[in-house]
Design a protein around this motif. Structure first.
Motif, PDB file in Angstrom:
ATOM      1  N   ASP A 120       0.828  -1.204   0.000  1.00  0.00           N
ATOM      2  CA  ASP A 120       0.000   0.000   0.000  1.00  0.00           C
ATOM      3  C   ASP A 120       0.868   1.262   0.000  1.00  0.00           C
ATOM      4  OD1 ASP A 120      -2.942   1.035   0.556  1.00  0.00           O
ATOM      5  OD2 ASP A 120      -1.586   2.206   1.826  1.00  0.00           O
ATOM      6  N   ALA A 121       0.666   2.116  -1.001  1.00  0.00           N
ATOM      7  CA  ALA A 121       1.482   3.325  -1.118  1.00  0.00           C
ATOM      8  C   ALA A 121       1.285   4.252   0.072  1.00  0.00           C
ATOM      9  CB  ALA A 121       1.143   4.060  -2.414  1.00  0.00           C
ATOM     10  N   GLY A 122       0.062   4.328   0.590  1.00  0.00           N
ATOM     11  CA  GLY A 122      -0.198   5.170   1.746  1.00  0.00           C
ATOM     12  C   GLY A 122       0.563   4.694   2.969  1.00  0.00           C
ATOM     13  N   ASN A 123       0.589   3.376   3.183  1.00  0.00           N
ATOM     14  CA  ASN A 123       1.358   2.823   4.299  1.00  0.00           C
ATOM     15  C   ASN A 123       2.841   3.129   4.156  1.00  0.00           C
ATOM     16  OD1 ASN A 123      -0.750   1.667   5.753  1.00  0.00           O
ATOM     17  ND2 ASN A 123      -0.579  -0.314   4.730  1.00  0.00           N
ATOM     18  N   VAL A 124       3.370   2.943   2.957  1.00  0.00           N
ATOM     19  CA  VAL A 124       4.801   3.172   2.749  1.00  0.00           C
ATOM     20  C   VAL A 124       5.143   4.636   2.999  1.00  0.00           C
ATOM     21  CG1 VAL A 124       6.666   3.139   1.055  1.00  0.00           C
ATOM     22  CG2 VAL A 124       5.059   1.231   1.165  1.00  0.00           C
ATOM     23  N   GLY A 125       4.333   5.544   2.472  1.00  0.00           N
ATOM     24  CA  GLY A 125       4.603   6.965   2.693  1.00  0.00           C
ATOM     25  C   GLY A 125       4.519   7.348   4.156  1.00  0.00           C
ATOM     26  N   ALA A 126       3.521   6.807   4.855  1.00  0.00           N
ATOM     27  CA  ALA A 126       3.375   7.105   6.286  1.00  0.00           C
ATOM     28  C   ALA A 126       4.564   6.572   7.080  1.00  0.00           C
ATOM     29  CB  ALA A 126       2.074   6.507   6.810  1.00  0.00           C
ATOM     30  N   MET A 147       9.524  -4.410   8.783  1.00  0.00           N
ATOM     31  CA  MET A 147       8.073  -4.317   8.649  1.00  0.00           C
ATOM     32  C   MET A 147       7.626  -5.164   7.456  1.00  0.00           C
ATOM     33  SD  MET A 147       7.029  -2.402  11.084  1.00  0.00           S
ATOM     34  CE  MET A 147       8.251  -2.139  12.376  1.00  0.00           C
ATOM     35  N   GLY A 148       6.700  -6.095   7.721  1.00  0.00           N
ATOM     36  CA  GLY A 148       6.339  -7.071   6.697  1.00  0.00           C
ATOM     37  C   GLY A 148       5.076  -6.751   5.936  1.00  0.00           C
ATOM     38  N   HIS A 149       4.857  -7.521   4.916  1.00  0.00           N
ATOM     39  CA  HIS A 149       3.689  -7.438   4.029  1.00  0.00           C
ATOM     40  C   HIS A 149       2.400  -7.309   4.837  1.00  0.00           C
ATOM     41  CE1 HIS A 149       0.507  -9.094   1.415  1.00  0.00           C
ATOM     42  NE2 HIS A 149       1.240  -8.697   0.400  1.00  0.00           N
ATOM     43  N   GLU A 150       1.476  -6.467   4.358  1.00  0.00           N
ATOM     44  CA  GLU A 150       0.249  -6.183   5.102  1.00  0.00           C
ATOM     45  C   GLU A 150      -0.563  -7.437   5.444  1.00  0.00           C
ATOM     46  OE1 GLU A 150       1.040  -2.330   2.806  1.00  0.00           O
ATOM     47  OE2 GLU A 150       1.276  -4.472   2.445  1.00  0.00           O
ATOM     48  N   GLY A 151      -0.551  -8.415   4.575  1.00  0.00           N
ATOM     49  CA  GLY A 151      -1.336  -9.618   4.831  1.00  0.00           C
ATOM     50  C   GLY A 151      -0.516 -10.811   5.285  1.00  0.00           C
ATOM     51  N   GLN A 152       0.658 -10.977   4.694  1.00  0.00           N
ATOM     52  CA  GLN A 152       1.481 -12.165   4.940  1.00  0.00           C
ATOM     53  C   GLN A 152       2.516 -11.972   6.039  1.00  0.00           C
ATOM     54  OE1 GLN A 152       3.185 -12.983   1.115  1.00  0.00           O
ATOM     55  NE2 GLN A 152       1.207 -13.044   0.071  1.00  0.00           N
ATOM     56  N   GLY A 153       2.778 -10.731   6.404  1.00  0.00           N
ATOM     57  CA  GLY A 153       3.791 -10.468   7.406  1.00  0.00           C
ATOM     58  C   GLY A 153       5.199 -10.598   6.851  1.00  0.00           C
ATOM     59  N   VAL A 154       6.165 -10.732   7.728  1.00  0.00           N
ATOM     60  CA  VAL A 154       7.564 -10.868   7.325  1.00  0.00           C
ATOM     61  C   VAL A 154       7.788 -12.253   6.738  1.00  0.00           C
ATOM     62  CG1 VAL A 154       9.959 -10.843   8.167  1.00  0.00           C
ATOM     63  CG2 VAL A 154       8.265  -9.256   9.136  1.00  0.00           C
ATOM     64  N   SER A 155       8.521 -12.313   5.643  1.00  0.00           N
ATOM     65  CA  SER A 155       8.770 -13.611   5.000  1.00  0.00           C
ATOM     66  C   SER A 155       9.602 -14.497   5.919  1.00  0.00           C
ATOM     67  CB  SER A 155       9.516 -13.411   3.676  1.00  0.00           C
ATOM     68  OG  SER A 155      10.858 -13.016   3.909  1.00  0.00           O
ATOM     69  N   PRO A 156       9.433 -15.819   5.818  1.00  0.00           N
ATOM     70  CA  PRO A 156      10.237 -16.728   6.652  1.00  0.00           C
ATOM     71  C   PRO A 156      11.733 -16.526   6.472  1.00  0.00           C
ATOM     72  CG  PRO A 156       8.389 -17.903   5.660  1.00  0.00           C
ATOM     73  CD  PRO A 156       8.404 -16.542   5.033  1.00  0.00           C
ATOM     74  N   ALA A 157      12.172 -16.282   5.237  1.00  0.00           N
ATOM     75  CA  ALA A 157      13.612 -16.114   4.994  1.00  0.00           C
ATOM     76  C   ALA A 157      14.149 -14.889   5.711  1.00  0.00           C
ATOM     77  CB  ALA A 157      13.876 -16.005   3.495  1.00  0.00           C
ATOM     78  N   LEU A 158      13.352 -13.820   5.742  1.00  0.00           N
ATOM     79  CA  LEU A 158      13.798 -12.614   6.422  1.00  0.00           C
ATOM     80  C   LEU A 158      13.668 -12.762   7.932  1.00  0.00           C
ATOM     81  CD1 LEU A 158      14.825  -9.765   6.418  1.00  0.00           C
ATOM     82  CD2 LEU A 158      12.535  -8.956   5.809  1.00  0.00           C
ATOM     83  N   MET A 159      12.610 -13.407   8.376  1.00  0.00           N
ATOM     84  CA  MET A 159      12.440 -13.619   9.818  1.00  0.00           C
ATOM     85  C   MET A 159      13.600 -14.427  10.386  1.00  0.00           C
ATOM     86  SD  MET A 159      10.468 -12.798  12.338  1.00  0.00           S
ATOM     87  CE  MET A 159       8.751 -12.521  11.876  1.00  0.00           C
ATOM     88  N   SER A 161      -4.535  -7.289  14.863  1.00  0.00           N
ATOM     89  CA  SER A 161      -3.254  -6.711  14.479  1.00  0.00           C
ATOM     90  C   SER A 161      -3.412  -5.225  14.187  1.00  0.00           C
ATOM     91  CB  SER A 161      -2.689  -7.410  13.236  1.00  0.00           C
ATOM     92  OG  SER A 161      -3.529  -7.196  12.116  1.00  0.00           O
ATOM     93  N   LEU A 162      -2.293  -4.512  14.308  1.00  0.00           N
ATOM     94  CA  LEU A 162      -2.252  -3.107  13.960  1.00  0.00           C
ATOM     95  C   LEU A 162      -1.960  -2.941  12.482  1.00  0.00           C
ATOM     96  CD1 LEU A 162      -0.043  -1.773  16.888  1.00  0.00           C
ATOM     97  CD2 LEU A 162      -2.418  -1.109  16.469  1.00  0.00           C
ATOM     98  N   ALA A 180       1.051   2.021  11.581  1.00  0.00           N
ATOM     99  CA  ALA A 180       0.922   2.316  13.013  1.00  0.00           C
ATOM    100  C   ALA A 180       1.948   1.523  13.813  1.00  0.00           C
ATOM    101  CB  ALA A 180      -0.490   1.992  13.483  1.00  0.00           C
ATOM    102  N   ALA A 181       2.141   0.253  13.457  1.00  0.00           N
ATOM    103  CA  ALA A 181       3.125  -0.573  14.156  1.00  0.00           C
ATOM    104  C   ALA A 181       4.533  -0.003  13.988  1.00  0.00           C
ATOM    105  CB  ALA A 181       3.073  -2.004  13.621  1.00  0.00           C
ATOM    106  N   ALA A 182       4.836   0.458  12.786  1.00  0.00           N
ATOM    107  CA  ALA A 182       6.161   1.037  12.552  1.00  0.00           C
ATOM    108  C   ALA A 182       6.375   2.272  13.413  1.00  0.00           C
ATOM    109  CB  ALA A 182       6.329   1.384  11.073  1.00  0.00           C
ATOM    110  N   ALA A 183       5.353   3.113  13.505  1.00  0.00           N
ATOM    111  CA  ALA A 183       5.478   4.333  14.307  1.00  0.00           C
ATOM    112  C   ALA A 183       5.742   3.991  15.772  1.00  0.00           C
ATOM    113  CB  ALA A 183       4.217   5.179  14.172  1.00  0.00           C
ATOM    114  N   ILE A 184       5.051   2.986  16.296  1.00  0.00           N
ATOM    115  CA  ILE A 184       5.250   2.582  17.694  1.00  0.00           C
ATOM    116  C   ILE A 184       6.674   2.069  17.909  1.00  0.00           C
ATOM    117  CG2 ILE A 184       4.577   0.861  19.422  1.00  0.00           C
ATOM    118  CD1 ILE A 184       1.712   1.088  18.252  1.00  0.00           C
ATOM    119  N   CYS A 185       7.136   1.214  17.007  1.00  0.00           N
ATOM    120  CA  CYS A 185       8.477   0.638  17.154  1.00  0.00           C
ATOM    121  C   CYS A 185       9.557   1.711  17.069  1.00  0.00           C
ATOM    122  CB  CYS A 185       8.712  -0.419  16.076  1.00  0.00           C
ATOM    123  SG  CYS A 185       7.653  -1.869  16.224  1.00  0.00           S
ATOM    124  N   LEU A 186       9.435   2.612  16.106  1.00  0.00           N
ATOM    125  CA  LEU A 186      10.446   3.649  15.943  1.00  0.00           C
ATOM    126  C   LEU A 186      10.427   4.625  17.111  1.00  0.00           C
ATOM    127  CD1 LEU A 186      10.107   4.353  12.114  1.00  0.00           C
ATOM    128  CD2 LEU A 186      11.781   2.912  13.283  1.00  0.00           C
TER     129      LEU A 186
END
Length: 256
Positions: free
Chosen positions: A122-128, A208-220, A237-238, A242-248
């Protein structure tokens, strides 16, 4: 500054810019990006970026503030409002826009506090998320293949100027992250380690992982630490932005 009044939609510069705006990843072919609105242009100028071309409406040319912004470029085109609308992706088009040359893709800084985007769609998520990175002092953002184009018009608009203060690298593979010397940290709903109860590594690279699938197993598998964000409201889930903002924010808070 060279100032040209243009009334034909077949003007070569306008044709080129329309193609650039129409394709989210068009900047990868041209090496330049279109930004729309005086806010983004001011943000770019404040960070030392200089446009190669400014386009503004005839009405904007009568506004001393906008006309002064046009002088930041070696060339400016003054066009009727109808022609400017052809360059806009907004329901209510701005009155001024600019074309900026993009710098070469930076090498990964091994020691930098970073943010890794794993196939965010999602472009909006990436920009945020880019806005949060800039706000909390994370200057390096690494986007893996499959992530929305970082310099697409929608992401740039959602970023609200954050792009111009960040080191942005995209199209990366998971193995490219081996260049990072800082630990990777991911969020997970399958851990009892809560973010506010831990001493986070500093610096680190938040994943930060894919909106539906989350972080890929290889990256995790590359992550040193997984943390959970408490959600007492009971939602599953958030939103990833929003999750990125909390973590940062928590990383910034712990750095003092």
């Amino acid at each position: 500054m060279k100032l040209d009044h243009v009334t034909s939609r077949d003007n070569p510069a306008l044709v080129r810019l329309r193609k650039l705006v129409a394709e989210p990843g068009g900047y990868r072919k041209t090496g330049s990006v279109w930004i729309e609105g005086d806010h983004l242009l001011r943000a770019a100028l404040q960070r030392g970026w200089r446009p190669g071309l400014v386009v503004l409406t005839e009405a904007a040319m009568q506004d001393a503030t906008l006309a002064a912004l046009a002088e930041s470029a070696p060339r400016a085109l003054v066009v009727p409002t109808a022609l400017f609308k052809g360059l806009s992706s907004l329901e209510s088009p701005a009155q001024i826009g600019a074309e900026l040359a993009l710098p070469p893709a930076p090498a990964i800084d091994p020691q930098a506090a970073s943010l890794v985007l794993d196939r965010l769609q999602d472009a909006g998520n990436v920009g945020a998320i880019l806005r949060s990175a800039a706000a909390f002092g994370v200057r390096q953002v690494l986007a893996l293949k499959g992530t929305a184009a970082l310099w697409s018009p929608k992401v740039v608009r959602a970023g609200q100027g954050a792009h111009f203060g960040l080191r942005l690298a995209e199209g990366l593979a998971v193995d490219d992250l081996a260049a990072l010397a800082v630990p990777l940290v991911a969020t997970s709903s399958h851990t009892d380690r809560r973010i506010h109860q831990l001493t986070l590594p500093s610096p680190c690279a938040w994943v930060m992982g894919h909106e539906g699938q989350g972080v890929s197993p290889a990256l995790m598998a590359r992550c040193t630490l997984t943390v959970g964000i408490p959600q007492p409201g009971g939602e599953e889930s958030l939103n990833v932005a929003a999750a990125a903002a909390i973590c940062l924010y928590e990383s910034h808070r712990q750095r003092g």
